[in-house]
Enzyme design. Structure first.
Site, mmCIF file in Angstrom:
data_model
loop_
_atom_site.group_PDB
_atom_site.id
_atom_site.type_symbol
_atom_site.label_atom_id
_atom_site.label_comp_id
_atom_site.label_asym_id
_atom_site.label_seq_id
_atom_site.Cartn_x
_atom_site.Cartn_y
_atom_site.Cartn_z
ATOM 1 N N GLU A 1 14.033 5.408 -11.956
ATOM 2 C CA GLU A 1 12.869 6.290 -11.963
ATOM 3 C C GLU A 1 13.060 7.326 -13.060
ATOM 4 O O GLU A 1 14.123 7.908 -13.186
ATOM 5 C CB GLU A 1 12.750 6.965 -10.572
ATOM 6 C CG GLU A 1 11.782 8.123 -10.499
ATOM 7 C CD GLU A 1 10.379 7.767 -10.950
ATOM 8 O OE1 GLU A 1 9.822 6.780 -10.461
ATOM 9 O OE2 GLU A 1 9.847 8.497 -11.831
ATOM 10 N N SER B 1 -5.069 10.457 -1.548
ATOM 11 C CA SER B 1 -5.770 10.907 -0.347
ATOM 12 C C SER B 1 -5.046 10.570 0.948
ATOM 13 O O SER B 1 -5.468 10.980 2.018
ATOM 14 C CB SER B 1 -7.179 10.314 -0.294
ATOM 15 O OG SER B 1 -7.851 10.557 -1.504
ATOM 16 N N ILE C 1 -4.897 7.856 2.658
ATOM 17 C CA ILE C 1 -5.655 7.063 3.637
ATOM 18 C C ILE C 1 -5.106 5.640 3.717
ATOM 19 O O ILE C 1 -4.813 5.023 2.690
ATOM 20 C CB ILE C 1 -7.146 6.998 3.251
ATOM 21 C CG1 ILE C 1 -7.713 8.411 3.188
ATOM 22 C CG2 ILE C 1 -7.941 6.143 4.231
ATOM 23 C CD1 ILE C 1 -9.064 8.474 2.530
ATOM 24 N N HIS D 1 -6.505 2.476 4.219
ATOM 25 C CA HIS D 1 -7.897 2.029 4.158
ATOM 26 C C HIS D 1 -8.193 0.916 5.159
ATOM 27 O O HIS D 1 -7.305 0.210 5.608
ATOM 28 C CB HIS D 1 -8.238 1.575 2.738
ATOM 29 C CG HIS D 1 -8.441 2.731 1.804
ATOM 30 N ND1 HIS D 1 -9.485 3.615 1.944
ATOM 31 C CD2 HIS D 1 -7.718 3.156 0.742
ATOM 32 C CE1 HIS D 1 -9.408 4.534 0.990
ATOM 33 N NE2 HIS D 1 -8.339 4.288 0.251
ATOM 34 N N VAL E 1 13.067 4.219 -18.643
ATOM 35 C CA VAL E 1 13.278 2.968 -19.367
ATOM 36 C C VAL E 1 12.519 3.012 -20.689
ATOM 37 O O VAL E 1 11.313 3.287 -20.715
ATOM 38 C CB VAL E 1 12.777 1.768 -18.529
ATOM 39 C CG1 VAL E 1 12.821 0.491 -19.344
ATOM 40 C CG2 VAL E 1 13.593 1.645 -17.254
ATOM 41 N N LYS F 1 -15.332 5.329 -4.560
ATOM 42 C CA LYS F 1 -15.600 5.425 -3.130
ATOM 43 C C LYS F 1 -16.260 6.742 -2.773
ATOM 44 O O LYS F 1 -16.588 6.975 -1.616
ATOM 45 C CB LYS F 1 -14.283 5.279 -2.367
ATOM 46 C CG LYS F 1 -13.564 3.962 -2.661
ATOM 47 C CD LYS F 1 -12.342 3.804 -1.778
ATOM 48 C CE LYS F 1 -11.699 2.445 -1.959
ATOM 49 N NZ LYS F 1 -10.474 2.454 -2.752
ATOM 50 N N ARG G 1 -5.309 7.759 -11.272
ATOM 51 C CA ARG G 1 -5.283 6.357 -10.851
ATOM 52 C C ARG G 1 -4.959 5.479 -12.047
ATOM 53 O O ARG G 1 -5.594 5.594 -13.086
ATOM 54 C CB ARG G 1 -6.645 5.959 -10.289
ATOM 55 C CG ARG G 1 -7.150 6.855 -9.156
ATOM 56 C CD ARG G 1 -8.587 6.466 -8.828
ATOM 57 N NE ARG G 1 -9.198 7.329 -7.823
ATOM 58 C CZ ARG G 1 -9.777 8.497 -8.075
ATOM 59 N NH1 ARG G 1 -9.786 8.989 -9.317
ATOM 60 N NH2 ARG G 1 -10.339 9.184 -7.125
ATOM 61 N N CYS H 1 4.690 29.179 7.708
ATOM 62 C CA CYS H 1 3.343 28.614 7.836
ATOM 63 C C CYS H 1 3.383 27.228 8.472
ATOM 64 O O CYS H 1 2.531 26.876 9.263
ATOM 65 C CB CYS H 1 2.658 28.539 6.485
ATOM 66 S SG CYS H 1 2.623 30.105 5.619
ATOM 67 N N CYS I 1 0.676 30.037 2.779
ATOM 68 C CA CYS I 1 1.192 31.030 1.817
ATOM 69 C C CYS I 1 1.781 30.346 0.587
ATOM 70 O O CYS I 1 2.138 31.007 -0.367
ATOM 71 C CB CYS I 1 2.162 32.006 2.480
ATOM 72 S SG CYS I 1 3.889 31.540 2.402
HETATM 73 C C1 LIG Z 1 -6.733 10.773 -6.294
HETATM 74 C C2 LIG Z 1 -6.171 9.511 -5.718
HETATM 75 C C3 LIG Z 1 -6.426 9.182 -4.392
HETATM 76 C C4 LIG Z 1 -5.910 8.001 -3.837
HETATM 77 N N1 LIG Z 1 -6.098 7.748 -2.528
HETATM 78 C C5 LIG Z 1 -5.575 6.634 -1.967
HETATM 79 C C6 LIG Z 1 -5.732 6.383 -0.575
HETATM 80 O O1 LIG Z 1 -6.297 7.202 0.132
HETATM 81 N N2 LIG Z 1 -5.232 5.237 -0.054
HETATM 82 C C7 LIG Z 1 -4.598 4.330 -0.834
HETATM 83 O O2 LIG Z 1 -4.199 3.300 -0.299
HETATM 84 N N3 LIG Z 1 -4.394 4.550 -2.153
HETATM 85 C C8 LIG Z 1 -4.870 5.682 -2.732
HETATM 86 N N4 LIG Z 1 -4.677 5.929 -4.075
HETATM 87 C C9 LIG Z 1 -3.905 4.970 -4.841
HETATM 88 C C10 LIG Z 1 -2.409 5.133 -4.654
HETATM 89 O O3 LIG Z 1 -2.020 6.467 -4.721
HETATM 90 C C11 LIG Z 1 -1.680 4.357 -5.731
HETATM 91 O O4 LIG Z 1 -2.163 3.054 -5.728
HETATM 92 C C12 LIG Z 1 -0.177 4.298 -5.526
HETATM 93 O O5 LIG Z 1 0.371 5.571 -5.282
HETATM 94 C C13 LIG Z 1 0.481 3.699 -6.745
HETATM 95 O O6 LIG Z 1 1.866 3.698 -6.553
HETATM 96 P P1 LIG Z 1 2.819 3.180 -7.692
HETATM 97 O O7 LIG Z 1 4.175 3.180 -7.097
HETATM 98 O O8 LIG Z 1 2.305 1.927 -8.238
HETATM 99 O O9 LIG Z 1 2.704 4.252 -8.850
HETATM 100 P P2 LIG Z 1 3.511 5.615 -9.025
HETATM 101 O O10 LIG Z 1 3.578 6.350 -7.781
HETATM 102 O O11 LIG Z 1 2.935 6.313 -10.198
HETATM 103 O O12 LIG Z 1 4.968 5.129 -9.342
HETATM 104 C C14 LIG Z 1 5.357 4.684 -10.605
HETATM 105 C C15 LIG Z 1 6.651 5.341 -10.947
HETATM 106 O O13 LIG Z 1 7.167 4.804 -12.133
HETATM 107 C C16 LIG Z 1 7.809 5.807 -12.854
HETATM 108 N N5 LIG Z 1 7.920 5.414 -14.248
HETATM 109 C C17 LIG Z 1 6.930 5.330 -15.170
HETATM 110 N N6 LIG Z 1 7.416 4.930 -16.350
HETATM 111 C C18 LIG Z 1 8.750 4.749 -16.185
HETATM 112 C C19 LIG Z 1 9.791 4.368 -17.045
HETATM 113 N N7 LIG Z 1 9.561 4.084 -18.327
HETATM 114 N N8 LIG Z 1 11.054 4.316 -16.573
HETATM 115 C C20 LIG Z 1 11.311 4.623 -15.279
HETATM 116 N N9 LIG Z 1 10.342 4.993 -14.410
HETATM 117 C C21 LIG Z 1 9.078 5.049 -14.862
HETATM 118 C C22 LIG Z 1 6.904 6.983 -12.644
HETATM 119 O O14 LIG Z 1 7.543 8.211 -12.893
HETATM 120 C C23 LIG Z 1 6.495 6.815 -11.187
HETATM 121 O O15 LIG Z 1 7.308 7.540 -10.305
HETATM 122 C C24 LIG Z 1 -5.170 7.108 -4.642
HETATM 123 C C25 LIG Z 1 -4.910 7.434 -5.974
HETATM 124 C C26 LIG Z 1 -5.392 8.628 -6.507
HETATM 125 C C27 LIG Z 1 -5.063 8.993 -7.903
#
Ligand SMILES: Cc1cc2nc3c(=O)[nH]c(=O)nc-3n(C[C@H](O)[C@H](O)[C@H](O)COP(=O)(O)OP(=O)(O)OC[C@H]3O[C@@H](n4cnc5c(N)ncnc54)[C@H](O)[C@@H]3O)c2cc1C
Ligand SMILES: Cc1cc2nc3c(=O)[nH]c(=O)nc-3n(C[C@H](O)[C@H](O)[C@H](O)COP(=O)(O)OP(=O)(O)OC[C@H]3O[C@@H](n4cnc5c(N)ncnc54)[C@H](O)[C@@H]3O)c2cc1C
Lengths: 422, 486
Positions: free
Chosen positions: B34, B48, B50, B52, B175, B253, B314, B406, B439
């Site tokens: 990471e 959010s 959720i 879904h 990476v 949505k 996103r 809190c 707070c």
């Molecule tokens: C506003 C918002 C609301 C949402 N609400 C919902 C919801 O209610 N329900 C739902 O199911 N989904 C929801 N989503 C979608 C959901 O949050 C994402 O689909 C999910 O968190 C994606 O996870 P991920 O692990 O793929 O990405 P990330 O959490 O971004 O993880 C990717 C990781 O890779 C790391 N990384 C990047 N590049 C490198 C590199 N070169 N070397 C090493 N590490 C690296 C990053 O630092 C990061 O920690 C929402 C998204 C948003 C933005």
């Protein structure tokens, strides 16, 4: 596990709690104070500047010195104290209350009392409360937290500061940060007048050539990891003059944007909260909507001077004793805010004695009148040479000035501020 | 490092953590890297929350299939991993006939996706399900299987479980290059470290495109669609019993009212494409937009109750579906990209899907005989009864020190977070909820800094909010030339 039986519990060992407890004990009732921090004194402990006690002790003290005087008093009275102990719940059982508190030393404390004084103080409003746009880097502190870091822990929260809001803590921190070698580039206030005491504007800003931008807002915060700069925008008639925005580089933003009474525990006990003060609604004896639960100090409404806190809390202690001794208050009548008044405390008055009111103005004015009307009829008028929201107004309505013959169950006393000749 | 791992997962968000945990149940040497100083600091911390209900997307998409599957896995996951989760249900509210028609379309999606218990409701039924709805609502949808979780806490639990079963974690490992050798890759970080692994899973969220490029795999672009959200006080009257959605538009949505699993209320998110993938700023315009749409759904939503706001980005990809597939350009490399909503919901199903792909591609998967799916439950002061707390304090006096007033977080919970490797303010915040209440750390920040320093030996001026140059205090009082007292 520990069980405690007393007549009164005071929650919070700041200036309010100590003054109330001292009074209760002096009048012969048993009282216990529970304080979450490891020492008594509350917020006073971090206010190492002077300016405390001019009214109460007729000498100028620092915060800790002021606290020390009260700590001596409660120790001499041998009042039972539990520090490092947090109250989490109050159960109202009618004629008595059961309160739960926790500490690492004693585990759970179950405290059974007849009456409670809420004296939990207040907390600072933060960035979320004022909705500033931009990124969310580190380096954004409430002024009180910065004060704590500098004065108690000896740590510098940063070296180039901008202060948001001109509340007293912000002003005092502007001076404090300058003293310890940081640069304070600006104090930014949304209102057209300062939120703090005039003496603090003079002593903390003017003496250090720190510019105060009235009618300005922080419109954006920059910086990914740490604050790098802020945008400051002037306001005209409440509108942001975007094209006049200027940027100030800084690594630290201190927020002094108001205090909010801390009433989580009170609300759990069912205490009604006043939307204007964010503190409990109280009657002429400072008793909340729950029988036997009283409130004083910053948990009731935010005070600018500790001397007023002590005065109010001492009276509160006396009212608690009246309650314990079953001395009924004579009939109570409603008090309400009239023109230009943000709030009046308490929310009831009594015909049986003098009534002391604390209130805040919504306007800035030289030469105004405080006007009291009873059911629409003016009964008192008092000159005020200068009023502003940051300076609390006090007024004592003497018993003999109340037209007793006009009072009936529905009577309402309205307190207003009007310009001269209005 | 001379060890050769079987599988490396790049990115410790919910996707990477779920995959790592899945793989930790097999006899494999697994590592997850990471770029940030702690896990779940990417998209997975700002969403959010959720779970879904399986009705927003039609069944032809991969994401809708994985959403429905993922949703069903949460009850068991909660048993094993103890993260806050509640199946509170979801309602979608329509205010006119056009909106009602798009709600009917959602209903059809839900039915074909086999969403359990989904129903259409008239005005009266919907209001009785969620009395805080605007009484002008004409009808809508009810999905009892939808729920809410604490997303970062979910990721932490997944990771804790993966680590417990042998998966290794390297943070601050960005990476920048993947070089193919005989039967493995040499993967290098920006600070010069190198790790060897036979298989690589690209779960880098917003930066999957860059990681893919760094390995000379497929070229594609991940664009950021920004969502701003506001959090309201625990005492806000706006707290609903169910998640409330508006009828959806073409693009998103819509903006909703969410009762968080910890008792606060969230409103948002917006949906705007942005160029900067690190732009987590909020704006005034969106503030106004969010509150007016939220109030249309639940009229008692009030700005007065705001305690903070945040932004999530996103990771959107062309076609807007999940892109989960073995690379066609390089061997033993799985793309897990475009994981936007419902990524959180789908994550456990994504992990299964990826495991199946690995197997199909020839990775031998043998279940570990000593795999333990359960992690230890850290009791929370806030969720314990008076007697339970009394007992906890007896065993561990640190439960009697309330650090965050809190949210009622004790010192014991802060220490547990530190022992799990969370040593920044944000890490501790997401693990414990300290500093998340009304707070926002005004009272407890300095206490937490002191505990971090005491427990880890990190000096106060090296503690950060979230790594990098997010320092908190820079010097001691007295290190600067002191001005003259006036
Ligand atoms: C506003 C918002 C609301 C949402 N609400 C919902 C919801 O209610 N329900 C739902 O199911 N989904 C929801 N989503 C979608 C959901 O949050 C994402 O689909 C999910 O968190 C994606 O996870 P991920 O692990 O793929 O990405 P990330 O959490 O971004 O993880 C990717 C990781 O890779 C790391 N990384 C990047 N590049 C490198 C590199 N070169 N070397 C090493 N590490 C690296 C990053 O630092 C990061 O920690 C929402 C998204 C948003 C933005
Ligand atoms: C930064 C600052 C600067 C000031 N400067 C000046 C000045 O220059 N001159 C002046 O005259 N006045 C000044 N004041 C005003 C005055 O000092 C304060 O208003 C006054 O001290 C408040 O007293 P209090 O007892 O109501 O609250 P506090 O001092 O805040 O005390 C409340 C106590 O209750 C405890 N508590 C809260 N909840 C619980 C719980 N659940 N269980 C147990 N304990 C609990 C807290 O730990 C705290 O110790 C200043 C105030 C502040 C905040």
């Amino acid at each position: 596990m520990k069980k405690i039986n007393k007549e009164v519990l005071v929650i919070g060992g700041g200036s309010a709690g100590m003054a109330a407890a001292a009074q209760i004990s002096e009048k012969g009732h048993s009282v216990v104070i529970v304080e979450r921090e490891s020492t008594m004194g509350g917020i006073l402990n971090q206010c190492i500047h002077n300016g405390f006690g001019l009214q109460r002790f007729k000498e100028e003290l620092t915060g800790p010195e002021y606290a020390e005087k009260y700590i001596d008093i409660i120790n001499k009275l041998d009042i039972e104290q539990y520090t490092g102990t947090t109250v989490t719940d109050i159960e109202d059982k009618g004629d008595h209350k059961v309160v739960y508190a926790f500490s690492s030393k004693n585990g759970m404390l179950t405290i059974r009392v007849r009456a409670i004084v809420l004296a939990m103080g207040c907390r600072e409003r933060n960035r979320g409360n004022i909705g500033t746009a931009g990124s969310r880097p580190s380096g954004i502190y409430t002024a009180g937290l910065a004060q704590r870091l500098v004065n108690i822990d000896g740590l510098m929260p940063g070296s180039k500061c901008v202060i948001v809001g001109s509340g007293d803590i912000g002003l005092i921190m502007a001076r404090r940060m300058s003293w310890v070698g940081a640069k304070v580039s600006a104090v930014v206030e949304i209102q057209p007048y300062p939120a703090g005491l005039t003496r603090n504007i003079v002593q903390c800003l003017n003496d250090f050539n720190i510019p105060l931008y009235l009618s300005h807002v922080i419109s954006k915060i920059y910086g990914k990891d740490r604050v790098e700069a802020v945008d400051i925008t002037p306001l005209k008639n409440g509108m942001e003059m975007t094209e006049e925005t200027f940027r100030v580089e800084c690594d630290t933003l201190l927020l002094s944007v108001g205090l909010v009474p801390d009433n989580e525990v009170s609300q759990k006990a069912g205490v009604k909260i006043n939307k204007e003060t964010n503190g409990p609604v109280v009657d002429s004896r400072l008793m909340t909507s729950v029988d036997g639960i009283f409130a004083s100090g910053n948990v009731l409404h935010v005070h600018d001077l500790v001397d007023f806190v002590s005065e109010e809390s001492q009276r509160c202690g006396a009212y608690v004793c009246d309650y314990l001794d079953n001395r009924e208050e004579e009939s109570q009548y409603t008090v309400c805010s009239g023109s230009n008044i943000k709030y009046v405390i308490p929310n009831k008055f009594t015909a049986g004695r003098d009534n002391k009111f604390y209130m805040r103005s919504m306007i800035v004015k030289n030469h105004a009148h405080l006007v009291l009307t009873l059911d629409g009829k003016e009964i008192m008028r008092k000159k005020q040479t200068h009023i502003q929201p940051s300076e609390m107004i006090t007024y004592t309505l003497k018993k003999e000035d109340l037209p007793l013959e006009d009072l009936n169950g529905e009577s309402r006393l309205e307190i207003s501020l009007v310009g001269q000749g209005e | 490092m001379s060890v050769k791992y079987d599988v490396m997962v790049i990115g410790a968000g919910v996707t990477g953590a779920a995959i790592a945990r899945k793989l930790s149940s097999y006899n494999l040497k697994t590592v997850i890297v990471e770029k940030e100083c702690d896990i779940s600091f990417g998209v997975s911390k700002a969403n959010s929350g959720i779970i879904h209900g399986g009705f927003h997307h039609d069944s032809s998409t991969l994401k809708s299939r994985l959403e429905v599957k993922g949703n069903l896995l949460f009850d068991q996951l909660k048993e094993e991993l103890h993260f806050p989760f509640s199946r509170c249900g979801i309602v979608v509210a329509a205010f006119n006939n056009d909106e009602m028609r798009s709600v009917e379309k959602l209903y059809e999606n839900g039915v074909s996706n086999k969403a359990i218990g989904i129903e259409l409701c008239n005005h009266e039924r919907l209001l009785s399900l969620e009395p805080k709805l605007n009484p002008d609502v004409i009808g809508g949808l009810y999905v009892p299987g939808g729920g809410i979780i604490e997303p970062y806490r979910f990721v932490f639990s997944l990771m804790e479980s993966a680590k417990k079963n042998g998966c290794e974690l390297y943070t601050d490992f960005k990476v920048i290059r993947g070089v193919q050798k005989d039967d493995y890759y040499e993967i290098s970080s920006d600070d010069g470290r190198m790790i060897k692994s036979k298989w690589v899973i690209n779960a880098a969220g917003l930066f999957c495109d860059e990681v893919s490029k760094a390995f000379r795999a497929e070229q594609y672009e991940i664009k950021a669609r920004k969502g701003e959200e506001f959090l309201l006080d625990r005492n806000a009257t706006a707290y609903t019993s169910k998640v409330v959605f508006p009828a959806p538009s073409e693009k998103s949505k819509g903006m909703l009212v969410i009762p968080t699993v910890e008792g606060t209320t969230m409103v948002g998110p917006t949906a705007d494409m942005v160029d900067d993938k690190e732009d987590c700023s909020t704006s005034k315009e969106n503030f106004l937009k969010i509150f007016s749409s939220a109030r249309r759904l639940v009229p008692v939503v009030s700005e007065r109750d705001i305690i903070t706001s945040f932004t999530g980005l996103r990771p959107s990809i062309e076609g807007e579906d999940f892109y989960i597939s073995p690379s066609e350009k390089i061997p033993r490399f799985i793309q897990v990209a475009g994981i936007q909503s419902p990524g959180l919901t789908a994550s456990p199903a994504i992990a299964d899907y990826v495991k199946d792909l690995l197997k199909k591609q020839g990775l031998q998967l043998i279940e570990k005989s000593d795999y333990d799916p359960n992690i230890e439950k850290v009791p929370r002061f806030r969720n314990s009864s008076h007697e339970e707390i009394d007992n906890l304090i007896k065993e561990n006096p640190a439960y009697g020190e309330i650090i965050c007033r809190c949210e009622s977080i004790s010192e014991a919970e802060v220490i547990a977070a530190i022992r799990q490797g969370h040593t920044t303010l944000d890490g501790i915040k997401f693990y414990t909820r300290a500093m998340m209440g009304r707070c926002q750390g005004g009272f407890c920040t300095y206490k937490i800094m002191k505990i971090i320093s005491r427990e880890t030996g990190i000096p106060m001026d090296e503690i950060t909010k979230r790594g990098g140059s997010s320092w908190l205090v820079n010097k001691k009082v007295g290190d600067y030339p002191v001005g003259t007292e006036i």
